[in-house]
Structure formats: C-alpha cells, structure tokens
Design a protein around this motif. Structure first.
Motif, mmCIF file in Angstrom:
data_model
loop_
_atom_site.group_PDB
_atom_site.id
_atom_site.type_symbol
_atom_site.label_atom_id
_atom_site.label_comp_id
_atom_site.label_asym_id
_atom_site.label_seq_id
_atom_site.Cartn_x
_atom_site.Cartn_y
_atom_site.Cartn_z
ATOM 1 N N ASP A 150 -5.638 6.422 -0.613
ATOM 2 C CA ASP A 150 -5.027 5.652 0.470
ATOM 3 C C ASP A 150 -6.071 4.958 1.349
ATOM 4 O O ASP A 150 -5.740 4.131 2.184
ATOM 5 C CB ASP A 150 -4.134 6.569 1.315
ATOM 6 C CG ASP A 150 -3.156 5.787 2.184
ATOM 7 O OD1 ASP A 150 -3.006 4.567 1.949
ATOM 8 O OD2 ASP A 150 -2.548 6.404 3.076
ATOM 9 N N ASP B 205 0.846 -1.195 0.000
ATOM 10 C CA ASP B 205 0.000 0.000 0.000
ATOM 11 C C ASP B 205 0.884 1.249 0.000
ATOM 12 O O ASP B 205 1.328 1.700 1.046
ATOM 13 C CB ASP B 205 -0.911 -0.033 1.242
ATOM 14 C CG ASP B 205 -1.818 1.191 1.327
ATOM 15 O OD1 ASP B 205 -1.922 1.921 0.319
ATOM 16 O OD2 ASP B 205 -2.431 1.388 2.398
ATOM 17 N N GLU C 43 -7.940 2.542 0.671
ATOM 18 C CA GLU C 43 -8.189 1.544 -0.364
ATOM 19 C C GLU C 43 -8.731 0.230 0.179
ATOM 20 O O GLU C 43 -9.440 -0.489 -0.511
ATOM 21 C CB GLU C 43 -6.900 1.298 -1.157
ATOM 22 C CG GLU C 43 -5.929 0.266 -0.562
ATOM 23 C CD GLU C 43 -5.358 0.664 0.802
ATOM 24 O OE1 GLU C 43 -5.414 1.861 1.151
ATOM 25 O OE2 GLU C 43 -4.887 -0.226 1.532
HETATM 26 MN MN MN Z 1 -3.997 2.874 2.530
#
Ligand code: MN
Ligand code: BES
Ligand code: ZN
Length: 485
Positions: A332, A255, A334
């Motif tokens: 972010d 990530d 996600e």
């Molecule tokens: Mn994230």
C-alpha cells in the motif's frame, strides 16, 4: 447548469432586472445612487440599518422579479479576495432557476486593472460541477451581462484566465472519473490527445519501461489487467533552449492497497489517488493554451494498484531505475515506488532546473495538516519560499515539513538498499519524502508536495463546490508566472 457571460458596451438602465452593484467597505451605498431608482435606493438604505454589514455580499429582493446584490469591496483588496467575492456571488445566484443578472463594473472602487477578471475567474471556478454520469441533464442557464467601463479585460488577460480555468477543470475532470473509466490505458490515451494543443507527448509502455529497468513503477502495476505507463509532456515555449522546469505526478488510477489491502470503508476514495498527476496534466494544458514563454516538462507515472495472482507480494525486492534495490514491506506504500522511478528518469533525461512532484502520498499528512495546507518537503530553501508565496497568493497553501538524515535509519533494510515503509511508526509523511529524496542522483533542487488532504473536498471550499479541487494547477502556474517566466 451553465453560465453565459457576455461583455456589453451598453450602460446600465435603471429599469433593468437583477443587478449586481459594487460598493465601498461597510456598504456605503452613495456611489450607486445614480444606478437605481430613488424608491429602490431608500428601500435598500432602510434595510441596510438592520443588515449584517460584516458580510461581503448582501441580497435585496425588491420584487419577486427584481433583486439587487451589493458586493462590498474592502480597501487594498487582494486578488484572491476578489476571486472569493465572485465565488460568493455564484453561491447566491445559483439558488434560483433560470436567471439573468446585470453586473455593473462602472462603480468598482478598486484600482486593480483586472478586478472583473479575477471576480469572474472565482465565480467560474466555484461553478464547476461533474455531472457526466447523471442521466437527467440539467438545462438551467444563468446569464451574466457585464456592463460599464471596467469590463474591458485585455485579450491577453482573457486568454490567461481562460487557460487557467480550462487547466483546472481538466484536472478536476480527470480526478472525478471513476476507476473503471479512467484506468491507465484510458488515461494515457487522454494525455495523448493533448498533442493538439502543441504539447509533445511521449508514452513509455510496459515493454519500454521493462527495457529501461523501471521495476519499482512496474511492480505496483503488475497485478492489474491494465498497462502501466510513464508519460512525458513537453512544452518548450521559451525562445531559447534553457533547462526546463519539471513537474512529476503520482497517477495511481486506483489504489486498493494491493495485498496489504485497504479496509472497505472509504476505499472508493482511492479513485482520486491520481490527483498529483492530474495537477501536472492540467498545468501543462494551461501552459500550452496560454502559450507560456517557458520550457516545462510534465512526467506522470500511471498505474493501478490491484490484487491478483500476479500482484506484488509483501517481501518482494525490486531493482529501481536508479539501480537501488527496494524491499516492499507494504504494497500500500505504492506511490513512492512509482515516483521513485519517475524522479530518477526525469532528472537524467531532462536535466531540469528543478523538480517538483505532487502526490496523494500519505494519510499521515491529513493527520498533520488536514485540508488546509499541503505538506511541502524540499532540499532547497529558495524553491520552498517561492512555492509558499505562490500558494498564499492563490490560496493553495503549503506548510513546510522537515527532511533530515536521521530519518534514514527508519527506511534502511536488512535485505535491500531500503524498505518502502517505516515499521517503527511516526513521521509517516517525512519518511515517505525521505524515501523519494534517495532517487535524486544529481542534487537537483526538488520539492515534494503531499496533497492527500487537498485533492478532494468533501464539503467544498472557497473556489470549489465539493469534489475534485484541481489543487496544484493554480499554485504551479503562479510559481511560474512570478519567478520563472
Ligand atoms: Mn496506497
Ligand atoms: N494513496 C494513499 C494515501 C492516501 C490516504 C491518500 C488517504 C488520500 C487519502 C497511499 O498510497 C497509502 O496508502 N499510504 C499509506 C502508507 C503506509 C502504508 C506507509 C498510508 O498513508 O496509510
Ligand atoms: Zn496511493
């Protein structure tokens, strides 16, 4: 370092080197008199006068070659406390080079049939290390000979402990792998290899996901050169075709944050952003290895959140599998996008008794609970209480956090049905959970475990020596054993 454990019929000989002996609370050592020579006994009695009796293990160096370790067992000791004793023993014996110990089970004072099973289970869990990428291989060997009447674990119990260890270690291995090795393509392949244990594996690749309309999940992975996947694992171990339990995991292999890029410092930690999925995979492996008499499905969403000319932009609007539209205000956030599609899909396809998702979802849960408790969010009191109790038993603790419709206004969007972050600020973990809840379409009992603070341990814990913890495997196994199997 490796550990070799053998169960022997022979009795302990007084001359044996390195002993592990169990004694009563407060180091009452009368019961070990018959196992050691009288000079050794007086030597220990004398030293005990100046020892810290609040400790649970004490080590006595009789000569340079002979040690006696006393393990004190308190009254009504719990299984998890027995595991901790085993783990502490590992801490003591791991300090030396090659070594051999004789563990005398004869004088275990506790009535727990499985005392030595839990003891060795804790020891093994603590001994795990991930050394795959160290070119210098360690050859150290610790040999443990388990002697005496109380070393006779039943076959079935041995299988159960072993399955749980293998499941936990598998989860830890997956979490420990770096992002360049365990990307979604490789991860999907590894899960496929679990077919050999009798799991039914289905891999939905990008093409299939597109057809199904899982655009929330696909959007997260679209900036990666790797594929995006939804993988299902089925274990149908019940004698009937009862509705399965469902476990869903966030599998973000790395990530970066995407265009809402994360800062450089600690971005490397985001290699463990697939720990929720690893717990699900480890759990499924454990259930298959011990041939659990229950129907269970595991579902994981595997993606990589990257930056590229094709990556998702802030402001993009996607239509999820549920039909609901989402405005992506922050790339972010996600994990919730991946889980949203996985949750709706699982509910529709498997009609499960309940759904439990696990995810390293928010930094905010670390602010609230640190590395002591995972956050629990649920629409069902019964399931919540069962989870909390199971968590206490195996020391993978959970703390219940609120869901409430009043939080909904924070994620309503002007341009779409909802937005993926809350701009007002505050209650970051709850708004994430509230977001997930919108993708349950048929009121299925559900719990969301935010494990961001639990998946990885910088300093080590009772049953791990630092690194990936495998959090969730033992918790969910206990939930199944105690309430559903
Ligand atoms: Mn994230
Ligand atoms: N994977 C992170 C959450 C995380 C943070 C896990 C630290 C483990 C340690 C997640 O995808 C994320 O980035 N969450 C954001 C959400 C925010 C943009 C609303 C966060 O927590 O900052
Ligand atoms: Zn993430």
């Amino acid at each position: 370092m490796s550990i070799k454990i053998s169960f022997k019929k022979s009795k302990l000989e007084k001359t044996s080197a390195n002993l592990v002996l169990f004694v009563e609370e407060k180091f009452n050592i009368r019961s070990i008199k018959k196992y050691i020579s009288s000079p050794d006994y007086s030597f220990i009695s004398d030293l005990l006068k100046t020892s810290d009796l609040k400790k649970r293990l004490l080590i006595f160096n009789l000569t340079s070659k002979k040690k006696i370790i006393l393990v004190s067992i308190k009254k009504n000791i719990k299984n998890s406390e027995i595991e901790n004793l085993g783990a502490e023993l590992f801490g003591l014996i791991n300090l030396e080079k090659n070594s051999e110990y004789f563990i005398n089970t004869e004088n275990i004072i506790d009535n727990n049939q499985n005392f030595i099973g839990y003891f060795l289970h804790g020891l093994k869990l603590k001994s795990y290390e991930f050394k795959k990428y160290k070119s210098k291989k360690e050859t150290r060997l610790i040999t443990l000979n388990v002697l005496g009447r109380r070393n006779n674990l039943s076959n079935l119990d041995q299988i159960k402990f072993k399955a749980l260890e293998q499941g936990t270690f598998y989860a830890r291995d997956l979490v420990s792998e770096p992002g360049n090795v365990l990307h979604p393509d490789e991860y999907a392949k590894r899960i496929k290899s679990l077919k050999k244990y009798g799991l039914k594996i289905n891999i939905y690749d990008q093409k299939k996901l597109k057809k199904l309309g899982m655009n929330a999940l696909l959007g997260v992975g679209q900036g990666s050169i790797r594929g995006s996947y939804l993988v299902t694992m089925e274990w149908m171990g019940a004698r009937n075709s009862s509705r399965p339990l469902a476990f869903i995991g966030k599998g973000v292999c790395f990530d970066t944050g995407g265009y809402s890029l994360k800062p450089a410092k600690f971005m490397e930690d985001m290699t463990y952003d697939m720990a929720g999925s690893a717990a699900v995979v480890g759990l499924m492996k454990n259930l298959a290895l011990r041939k659990a008499k229950i129907n269970v499905v595991g579902v994981v969403g595997l993606v990589e959140n990257m930056v590229s000319g094709n990556a998702q932009r802030p402001g993009d609007i996607v239509k999820s599998y549920s039909g609901k539209t989402i405005e992506i205000l922050n790339t972010d956030a996600e994990g919730r996008l991946v889980l949203a599609d996985a949750i709706t899909f699982t509910e529709k396809k498997f009609k499960p008794k309940f759904m439990i998702d696990l995810a390293t979802l928010t930094g905010a849960i670390i602010v609230s609970l640190g590395s002591e408790y995972a956050g629990l969010f649920s629409n069902d009191d019964k399931l919540s209480n069962e989870l909390i109790k199971a968590g206490e038993k195996v020391e993978e603790k959970l703390w219940r956090m609120p869901l409430h419709k009043n939080f909904d206004k924070l994620i309503n969007s002007k341009n779409a049905d909802m937005q993926n972050i809350n701009y007002v600020g505050g209650a970051g973990s709850t708004t994430a959970a509230q977001f997930l809840q919108r993708f349950i379409l048929n009121k299925t009992p559900w719990a969301h475990l935010d494990i961001a603070g639990m998946a990885f341990s910088k300093y080590g814990g009772a049953l791990n020596s630092g690194g990936a913890t495998g959090y969730g495997v033992r918790l969910l196994n206990q939930l199944i054993v105690d309430y559903y199997e």
